[in-house]
Design a protein around this motif. Structure first.
Motif, PDB file in Angstrom:
ATOM      1  N   VAL A  51      19.516  18.028  -2.301  1.00 15.98           N
ATOM      2  CA  VAL A  51      18.466  19.060  -2.367  1.00 15.98           C
ATOM      3  C   VAL A  51      19.073  20.450  -2.213  1.00 15.98           C
ATOM      4  N   PHE A  52      20.040  20.573  -1.296  1.00 21.59           N
ATOM      5  CA  PHE A  52      20.687  21.875  -1.087  1.00 21.59           C
ATOM      6  C   PHE A  52      21.404  22.339  -2.351  1.00 21.59           C
ATOM      7  N   ILE A  53      22.082  21.404  -3.026  1.00 11.15           N
ATOM      8  CA  ILE A  53      22.773  21.766  -4.270  1.00 11.15           C
ATOM      9  C   ILE A  53      21.779  22.265  -5.316  1.00 11.15           C
ATOM     10  N   ALA A  54      20.661  21.543  -5.447  1.00 16.21           N
ATOM     11  CA  ALA A  54      19.650  21.936  -6.432  1.00 16.21           C
ATOM     12  C   ALA A  54      19.054  23.308  -6.112  1.00 16.21           C
ATOM     13  N   VAL A  55      18.799  23.555  -4.840  1.00 17.02           N
ATOM     14  CA  VAL A  55      18.243  24.862  -4.443  1.00 17.02           C
ATOM     15  C   VAL A  55      19.261  25.965  -4.685  1.00 17.02           C
ATOM     16  N   PHE A  56      20.525  25.701  -4.313  1.00 18.69           N
ATOM     17  CA  PHE A  56      21.557  26.728  -4.447  1.00 18.69           C
ATOM     18  C   PHE A  56      21.761  27.103  -5.905  1.00 18.69           C
ATOM     19  N   LEU A  57      21.675  26.143  -6.806  1.00 21.19           N
ATOM     20  CA  LEU A  57      21.876  26.416  -8.230  1.00 21.19           C
ATOM     21  C   LEU A  57      20.575  26.785  -8.943  1.00 21.19           C
ATOM     22  N   GLY A  58      19.486  26.803  -8.200  1.00 21.02           N
ATOM     23  CA  GLY A  58      18.206  27.178  -8.795  1.00 21.02           C
ATOM     24  C   GLY A  58      17.651  26.144  -9.746  1.00 21.02           C
ATOM     25  N   GLU A  59      17.947  24.859  -9.504  1.00 18.80           N
ATOM     26  CA  GLU A  59      17.514  23.804 -10.415  1.00 18.80           C
ATOM     27  C   GLU A  59      16.639  22.764  -9.717  1.00 18.80           C
ATOM     28  N   LEU A  60      16.024  23.130  -8.600  1.00 23.16           N
ATOM     29  CA  LEU A  60      15.264  22.163  -7.832  1.00 23.16           C
ATOM     30  C   LEU A  60      14.109  21.560  -8.630  1.00 23.16           C
ATOM     31  N   THR A  61      13.486  22.352  -9.471  1.00 22.96           N
ATOM     32  CA  THR A  61      12.298  21.876 -10.193  1.00 22.96           C
ATOM     33  C   THR A  61      12.627  21.278 -11.566  1.00 22.96           C
ATOM     34  N   THR A  62      13.910  21.258 -11.922  1.00 24.08           N
ATOM     35  CA  THR A  62      14.261  20.682 -13.226  1.00 24.08           C
ATOM     36  C   THR A  62      14.153  19.152 -13.183  1.00 24.08           C
ATOM     37  N   THR A  63      13.910  18.580 -14.351  1.00 23.50           N
ATOM     38  CA  THR A  63      13.736  17.125 -14.432  1.00 23.50           C
ATOM     39  C   THR A  63      15.009  16.385 -14.028  1.00 23.50           C
ATOM     40  N   ILE A  69      17.682  13.400  -7.246  1.00 23.05           N
ATOM     41  CA  ILE A  69      17.227  13.312  -5.851  1.00 23.05           C
ATOM     42  C   ILE A  69      16.452  12.022  -5.620  1.00 23.05           C
ATOM     43  N   THR A  70      15.570  11.671  -6.563  1.00 20.84           N
ATOM     44  CA  THR A  70      14.785  10.444  -6.426  1.00 20.84           C
ATOM     45  C   THR A  70      15.688   9.213  -6.438  1.00 20.84           C
ATOM     46  N   ALA A  71      16.623   9.188  -7.374  1.00 22.33           N
ATOM     47  CA  ALA A  71      17.530   8.043  -7.457  1.00 22.33           C
ATOM     48  C   ALA A  71      18.376   7.901  -6.195  1.00 22.33           C
ATOM     49  N   LEU A  72      18.865   9.029  -5.673  1.00 26.66           N
ATOM     50  CA  LEU A  72      19.682   8.987  -4.458  1.00 26.66           C
ATOM     51  C   LEU A  72      18.856   8.516  -3.262  1.00 26.66           C
ATOM     52  N   THR A  73      17.609   8.936  -3.200  1.00 23.55           N
ATOM     53  CA  THR A  73      16.738   8.501  -2.110  1.00 23.55           C
ATOM     54  C   THR A  73      16.495   6.997  -2.163  1.00 23.55           C
ATOM     55  N   VAL A  74      16.200   6.495  -3.361  1.00 21.64           N
ATOM     56  CA  VAL A  74      15.953   5.064  -3.514  1.00 21.64           C
ATOM     57  C   VAL A  74      17.203   4.249  -3.191  1.00 21.64           C
TER      58      VAL A  74
END
Length: 371
Positions: A51-63, A69-74
């Protein structure tokens, strides 16, 4: 450190190369090294790092990032679940092993190092993993008169499946050794108990063949340099005297226990002289039938004649090391060895000898490394 390293590299490479999915390595490695709690912690930190990587790169909301993130959580949840299940299974297995080890030690009670005029050393090797006893058996008991009685036997078969038959003989011997005045009476009691109860303890589901127990029963006098034996289809003992080895063959050996009933008056005692300083080597066929990688049998009598006999413990250690070197690996069959020495003088006493927790039990010395 792994999570921090992957996170830093993913941020450094930017949007072109995405290393975030490698974060799943952290909970996977933790599951193999630690318990469920640390596995769960590693999974949470890995997802947080993604999540931190996605936020830092500004890609949190990208598909793409949401899918990662979902795959890593599962995957982290699955790793935690598998580690949790394995933890419960390991605990159950540990409890079962503890109960089994206790039961086996109760069944095969370690003989005292000294009993009457005798000094004793013993070795037991089981062919089955996690087992401390199998189809071989031995026991000592004091007779009603001034003598020690010994039994060593071998159940047809090996491993845990043969424990029931071994326990039958041991129980009958321990009860009968004090009650029967003569050795033929004791052997007849063993045969009677085996004949009546063998079907109740035999594992016929996995082994429907004929079941029997070979055994050797001895009585060693406290006050006389004399001993006697009855051999029921068992390996003949070795008498070591002044570095010379004599094989004590029975003149008229009896059939193994459970093959045919014998009357109490069937007297086939084989007497022999057992003086101070003499040693007896009792063994099961797992010793002499142990094969080398070239398929050669272990020559026990020849090897015993070449070893120093300063004490039963020393002789047994030599046999143990030499036997393992001859086999070149784990034993394929259960094997038991007893070395008994008549000391020149004695005081009647019993000294308990502790049993180890390893598959190879050798009295008077630490268990060998390995299994």
């Amino acid at each position: 450190m792994l999570i921090v390293t992957i996170t830093a590299l993913d941020i450094y490479t930017g949007r072109d190369v995405q290393l975030g999915p490698l974060l799943v390595i952290a909970p996977a490695l933790t599951a193999s090294l630690a318990g469920p709690r640390l596995t769960a912690l590693a999974g949470v930190l890995a997802v947080a790092a993604q999540v931190f990587i996605a936020v830092f790169l500004g890609e949190l909301t990208t598909t793409n990032r949401m899918a990662q993130i979902t795959a890593l959580t599962v995957l982290s949840a699955l790793v935690f679940f598998m580690r949790f299940v394995r933890e419960r299974r390991d605990r159950a297995l540990s409890r079962a092993r503890s109960v089994a080890a206790t039961a086996q030690r109760v069944l095969l009670r370690p003989p005292p190092r000294r009993i009457g005029p005798l000094q004793v050393a013993w070795l037991y090797m089981s062919a089955e993993d996690e087992a401390e006893i199998g189809g071989d058996l031995f026991a000592f008991a004091r007779a009603a008169h001034a003598a020690t009685r010994v039994v060593i036997g071998d159940v047809r078969g090996h491993g845990l499946a043969a424990i029931g038959e071994a326990s039958l003989v041991l129980g009958a011997f321990r009860e009968g050794a004090h009650r029967h005045a003569t050795l033929p009476g004791l052997v007849a009691a063993l045969e009677d108990s085996v004949s009546r109860n063998l079907e109740d303890v035999t594992d016929t589901e996995h082994d429907a063949g004929e079941h029997f127990i070979t055994c050797l029963v001895l009585e060693i006098s406290d006050v006389l340099s004399a001993a006697e034996m009855i051999n029921c289809g068992h390996c003949p003992p070795l008498l070591v005297r002044d570095q010379r080895v004599t094989v004590l063959h029975a003149r008229q050996p009896l059939p193994p226990l459970g093959v045919c009933e014998r009357p109490i008056e069937d007297d086939r005692i084989d007497p022999f002289t057992f003086k101070g300083g003499d040693m007896l080597v009792l063994y099961t066929d797992g010793v002499i039938e142990a094969r080398s990688p070239s398929r050669a049998f272990y020559p026990l009598a020849e090897r015993v004649a070449s070893f120093p006999t300063s004490s039963p413990d020393a002789l047994l250690r030599h046999i143990h090391r030499d036997l393992l070197a001859h086999i070149g690996g784990p034993p394929a069959d259960d094997a038991a060895l007893l070395v008994i020495e008549r000391t020149p003088s004695h005081r009647p006493h019993l000294t308990p000898h502790p049993i180890g927790h390893h598959r190879h039990h050798l009295s008077g010395s630490p268990p060998p490394p390995g299994r």
